[in-house]
Write an enzyme that holds these catalytic residues in place. Structure first.
Site, PDB file in Angstrom:
ATOM      1  N   GLY A 153       0.798  -1.222   0.000  1.00 37.54           N
ATOM      2  CA  GLY A 153       0.000   0.000   0.000  1.00 37.54           C
ATOM      3  C   GLY A 153       0.826   1.264   0.000  1.00 37.54           C
ATOM      4  CB  SER A 188      17.337   8.181  -5.879  1.00 36.02           C
ATOM      5  OG  SER A 188      16.301   9.061  -5.537  1.00 36.02           O
ATOM      6  CG  PHE A 399      13.975  12.246  -0.974  1.00 35.98           C
ATOM      7  CD1 PHE A 399      14.537  12.060  -2.228  1.00 35.98           C
ATOM      8  CD2 PHE A 399      14.496  13.248  -0.173  1.00 35.98           C
ATOM      9  CE1 PHE A 399      15.590  12.855  -2.647  1.00 35.98           C
ATOM     10  CE2 PHE A 399      15.540  14.036  -0.589  1.00 35.98           C
ATOM     11  CZ  PHE A 399      16.082  13.835  -1.830  1.00 35.98           C
ATOM     12  CD  GLU A 400      17.021   9.604   2.139  1.00 32.18           C
ATOM     13  OE1 GLU A 400      16.942   8.766   3.041  1.00 32.18           O
ATOM     14  OE2 GLU A 400      17.507   9.350   1.030  1.00 32.18           O
ATOM     15  N   GLY A 401      12.107  10.058   4.544  1.00 30.49           N
ATOM     16  CA  GLY A 401      11.141  10.276   5.613  1.00 30.49           C
ATOM     17  C   GLY A 401      10.469  11.616   5.395  1.00 30.49           C
ATOM     18  CB  THR A 402       7.003  12.668   4.494  1.00 26.72           C
ATOM     19  OG1 THR A 402       6.305  12.140   5.629  1.00 26.72           O
ATOM     20  CG2 THR A 402       6.863  11.705   3.324  1.00 26.72           C
ATOM     21  CG  ASN A 403      10.062  17.647   6.210  1.00 29.84           C
ATOM     22  OD1 ASN A 403      10.918  16.767   6.062  1.00 29.84           O
ATOM     23  ND2 ASN A 403      10.285  18.893   5.860  1.00 29.84           N
ATOM     24  CD  GLN A 500      -1.277  11.555  13.567  1.00 28.52           C
ATOM     25  OE1 GLN A 500      -1.371  12.211  12.537  1.00 28.52           O
ATOM     26  NE2 GLN A 500      -1.117  10.246  13.556  1.00 28.52           N
TER      27      GLN A 500
END
Length: 592
Positions: A153, A188, A399-403, A500
């Protein structure tokens, strides 16, 4: 904790690893670095053509050959394995130079080594390192940036939704069934990579005898067969970096290609990400530096209403804000890289914050010159180069983990730590065992925070006296933060994970406090050493600290405000209504 940020969640000020501003390079390392940076700068000014790379949608051959010759594909690989052998701080400086000139090339290089083969560097056996790192360092082989950790998903995961399973094969090899079109990943360097770090579920026997699926990491070669790539993706920015869909179909992996311990793949993945994020802040501080040079050149030379636009307050505020955002980003980058070189055990929150802050600050800095150039119709013109940079910058928040996910990571990791400390305090109160003095001190601090009285946190003797006001704002912010976090824990307990709206504001407050601390440390060092730029840095620090403190106070007020709680509840209802309606629900003002 050894983490400055982690301690904030318990209302503690532990200045180690931030104050004084860390200096980790020897004279010899500094000289070696300068000898590398000078030719690197000339190369990007004289050989690399960022506009042409984007037009071609791949890195020009001359640039590629030059990068390989400089050793740019193996900057942190040990010299004995064919690399340059840079420390984290040295690497950060070289990446900063690349960021000034071409983020597309920067992504290609960073994808390859900050993430791509970092797992082998960190967790590989000596045999694995000797087999793979020399070819990777030379650039003859490439590795993709995004880890091959497919999620059913899509999106972020803790491993429960992992799409790959590695099953034992008849010949002793692990087999990753995959399948054409099943769980494809967009990576990438995905179309050019020869080596992949793949994560898959494997059965692991527990001490109880029960067998459970755990994640394991594997080094996979394209040459193993079953690894195919789609065509390069068409992208908004970083066009010269290859991004392609990768498929794994019945890939057989030798037993010796297990990376790290069996069943410990998630730990491997998290360490790779934590270790790789710091380079993003240094690269983007370089990008910001380059954008600012173009912006101020235009502001100093363009005249409007009989005066250069740099003399108008509206423009001065923009330039000052760009300078402050750059100063914070650069300070974070070199504190984090220094902490890594100092072997600080825990820096994951600092690394995550540096990624969040740098990607958002660079986006703001990239966007601000648009209004400066707009007066002569060049606000979005490719001619300035700023338009390309802005498109390149967009991906860094994703990328590299969304903020958004990283903010939750920062808030929840810190709150979990605070919860453990609070639980320990309660246990100590119930069974003092001679710890009366400690108990009274802790309870006294909490009582003071509850009624808004400063607890006595101080940076006296650590910070230059000229920055005492900024130092007070940092300590006051920590007091406010500790009280807000504890109140959230006491009110919601384990269900705080569902809050959250509040967690985002807690994370933003933590980011601002850490940003205040690193610039305070850096400006203090400049004043103490009498640097020529010390007074300018003092202004940067004071102005930033004032603004950041006001944001911290406002975010923490929202966390404990009944009015904000109602606003959050209203926003939830608004969102649900729009989602259920599959679009805007409000009636059109003209009745259509």
């Amino acid at each position: 904790s050894t983490s400055f940020v982690m301690n904030l969640f318990n209302g503690q000020l532990v200045p180690d690893n931030v104050f004084p501003f860390p200096s980790v390079l020897s004279e010899e390392q500094t000289q070696f670095l300068q000898a590398l940076v000078d030719p690197c700068t000339r190369f990007f000014e004289e050989v690399n053509d960022a506009a042409e790379n984007e037009k071609l949608e791949h890195v020009e051959e001359a640039t590629l050959a030059g990068l390989k010759e400089m050793g740019a594909f193996g900057l942190q690989v040990p010299e004995e394995l064919g690399g340059v052998g840079l420390t984290n701080t040295q690497y950060a400086r070289v990446v900063e130079v690349v960021g000034v000139h071409d983020l597309g090339v920067g992504i290609s290089l960073g994808a390859h080594q900050s993430i791509g083969f970092k797992g082998i560097l960190l967790f590989g056996t000596q045999r694995q390192k000797e087999k793979y790192l020399p070819k990777l360092a030379s650039g003859s082989w490439e590795a993709p940036s995004s880890l091959a950790l497919p999620v059913v998903g899509g999106g972020s995961t803790q491993g429960a939704g992992l799409g790959f399973t590695a099953v034992p094969g008849r010949d002793g090899k692990r087999e990753i069934p995959g399948g054409k079109g099943k769980n494809p990943m967009t990576l990438s360097n995905g179309g050019t990579a020869e080596i992949f770090t793949v994560f898959a579920k494997t059965p692991v026997k527990q001490p109880t005898g029960e067998v459970k699926d755990k994640i394991s990491a594997f080094i996979v070669e394209r040459a193993f067969g079953g690894v195919t790539s789609g065509p390069p993706e068409k992208k908004m920015g970083i066009k010269c970096s290859n991004t392609a869909e990768v498929h794994f179909d019945n890939v057989k992996v030798p037993a010796e290609n297990l990376l790290g311990e069996h069943g410990k793949g998630f730990m491997v993945a998290m360490n790779i990400l934590n270790n790789g994020r710091f380079g993003m802040a240094s690269a983007l501080s370089g990008t910001m530096r380059g954008v600012i040079v173009k912006a101020v050149d235009h502001a100093a030379n363009r005249k409007q209403f009989g005066d250069t636009i740099s003399n108008y307050g509206a423009i001065q505020e923009k330039v000052a804000r760009m300078a402050m955002l750059h100063y914070v980003t650069e300070s974070m980058a070199y504190v984090v890289s220094a902490n890594m070189d100092m072997k600080v055990p825990d820096y994951k929150l600092e690394a995550a914050i540096s990624k969040i802050f740098a990607s958002e600050a660079a986006w703001l800095v990239g966007a601000l010159p648009g209004s400066l150039f707009a007066g002569n119709g060049r606000g979005t013109s490719p001619e300035t180069g700023v338009e390309r940079v802005l498109r390149d910058l967009r991906i860094f928040r994703i990328f590299e983990g969304t903020n958004d996910i990283l903010r939750l990571f920062v808030a929840l990791t810190g709150i979990e730590y605070a919860g453990v400390q609070l639980k320990n305090l309660r246990a100590t109160v119930m069974n003092p065992s001679g710890k009366t003095e400690v108990i009274l001190k802790e309870i006294g601090m909490r009582a003071k925070r509850k009624v808004g009285i400063p607890t006595g946190l101080s940076l006296e003797g650590v910070v230059h006296p000229g920055l005492d006001k900024s130092a007070y704002l940092v300590t006051r912010a920590i007091d406010l933060f500790g009280e807000a976090v504890e109140s959230l824990l006491l009110k919601h307990g384990e269900k705080v994970i569902d809050q959250q709206f509040h967690l985002k504001r807690v994370a933003d407050a933590a980011i601002d406090i850490y940003a205040m601390a690193v610039v305070l440390s850096r400006a203090s060092r400049s004043l103490s050493l009498g640097h020529p730029t010390a007074e300018h840095e003092k202004l940067l620090c004071q102005t930033w600290s004032h603004e950041a403190f006001e944001r911290v106070r406002e975010n923490l007020r929202a966390v404990g405000s009944s009015a904000w709680n109602q606003a959050f509840a209203d926003m939830k209802q608004i969102s649900n209504a729009v989602v259920q309606n599959k679009g805007i629900l409000a009636a059109h003002p003209l009745g259509f």
